[in-house]
Design a protein around this motif. Structure first.
Motif, PDB file in Angstrom:
ATOM      1  N   TRP A  46       4.586  -1.543 -14.999  1.00 44.23           N
ATOM      2  CA  TRP A  46       3.290  -1.592 -15.674  1.00 44.23           C
ATOM      3  C   TRP A  46       3.272  -2.691 -16.724  1.00 44.23           C
ATOM      4  O   TRP A  46       2.235  -3.285 -16.995  1.00 44.23           O
ATOM      5  N   THR A  86      -9.012  -5.184 -13.707  1.00 41.36           N
ATOM      6  CA  THR A  86      -9.297  -4.940 -12.294  1.00 41.36           C
ATOM      7  C   THR A  86      -8.280  -5.653 -11.414  1.00 41.36           C
ATOM      8  O   THR A  86      -7.782  -5.082 -10.435  1.00 41.36           O
ATOM      9  N   LEU A  89      -5.048  -3.688 -11.546  1.00 43.63           N
ATOM     10  CA  LEU A  89      -5.098  -2.443 -10.771  1.00 43.63           C
ATOM     11  C   LEU A  89      -5.050  -2.709  -9.272  1.00 43.63           C
ATOM     12  O   LEU A  89      -4.435  -1.958  -8.519  1.00 43.63           O
ATOM     13  N   VAL A  90      -5.692  -3.781  -8.834  1.00 41.70           N
ATOM     14  CA  VAL A  90      -5.625  -4.148  -7.418  1.00 41.70           C
ATOM     15  C   VAL A  90      -4.197  -4.548  -7.050  1.00 41.70           C
ATOM     16  O   VAL A  90      -3.682  -4.162  -6.000  1.00 41.70           O
ATOM     17  N   TRP A  92      -1.471  -3.502  -8.553  1.00 36.57           N
ATOM     18  CA  TRP A  92      -0.700  -2.266  -8.574  1.00 36.57           C
ATOM     19  C   TRP A  92      -0.882  -1.516  -7.258  1.00 36.57           C
ATOM     20  O   TRP A  92       0.087  -1.021  -6.673  1.00 36.57           O
ATOM     21  N   SER A  93      -2.105  -1.430  -6.775  1.00 38.50           N
ATOM     22  CA  SER A  93      -2.369  -0.732  -5.517  1.00 38.50           C
ATOM     23  C   SER A  93      -1.710  -1.443  -4.350  1.00 38.50           C
ATOM     24  O   SER A  93      -1.199  -0.808  -3.434  1.00 38.50           O
ATOM     25  N   ALA A  94      -1.728  -2.764  -4.365  1.00 37.14           N
ATOM     26  CA  ALA A  94      -1.138  -3.522  -3.267  1.00 37.14           C
ATOM     27  C   ALA A  94       0.385  -3.384  -3.250  1.00 37.14           C
ATOM     28  O   ALA A  94       0.993  -3.265  -2.183  1.00 37.14           O
ATOM     29  N   GLY A  97       1.035   1.090  -3.879  1.00 38.45           N
ATOM     30  CA  GLY A  97       0.208   2.103  -3.224  1.00 38.45           C
ATOM     31  C   GLY A  97       0.876   2.639  -1.969  1.00 38.45           C
ATOM     32  O   GLY A  97       1.717   2.006  -1.359  1.00 38.45           O
ATOM     33  N   LYS A  98       0.477   3.829  -1.609  1.00 37.92           N
ATOM     34  CA  LYS A  98       1.078   4.449  -0.418  1.00 37.92           C
ATOM     35  C   LYS A  98       0.080   4.517   0.696  1.00 37.92           C
ATOM     36  O   LYS A  98      -1.056   4.564   0.573  1.00 37.92           O
TER      37      LYS A  98
END
Length: 98
Positions: A46, A86, A89-90, A92-94, A97-98
């Motif tokens: 993070w 934003t 967060l994108v 982080w998701s990439a 993310g699961k």
């Protein structure tokens, strides 16, 4: 008698408080927090994404100035901060993310 009822009430409140406080921990994974290894030390992911968000906000600000959109864009600090967050967060998701 009243004393026993009070103790039972305190125990039930303690159990409820323990449940409510432990509820947010149900989302924690067994494998631990995502982190990167830099120079032999674990560095939280993070924190890297915060630096990524700051860089993205600076880039958006430079684009707004270059296109002269900054002259008509209200609340530039909030807009650039939101766009940077934003992007983080994108990312982080990439990556995680699961």
């Amino acid at each position: 008698m009243r004393h026993l009822r009070r103790q039972a009430h305190e125990k039930s409140l303690g159990a409820l408080a323990t449940f409510v406080l432990a509820l947010p921990l149900s989302g924690c994974g067994v494998e631990g927090a995502p982190s990167f290894i830099f120079f032999g030390a674990y560095f939280p992911a993070w924190l890297i994404l915060v630096a990524f968000a700051i860089c993205a906000a600076i880039i958006f600000r430079a684009v707004f100035v270059a296109t002269r959109l900054s002259a008509v864009l209200p609340f530039q600090l909030f807009v650039c901060s939101a766009l940077g967050a934003t992007c983080a967060l994108v990312a982080w998701s990439a990556w995680f993310g699961k």
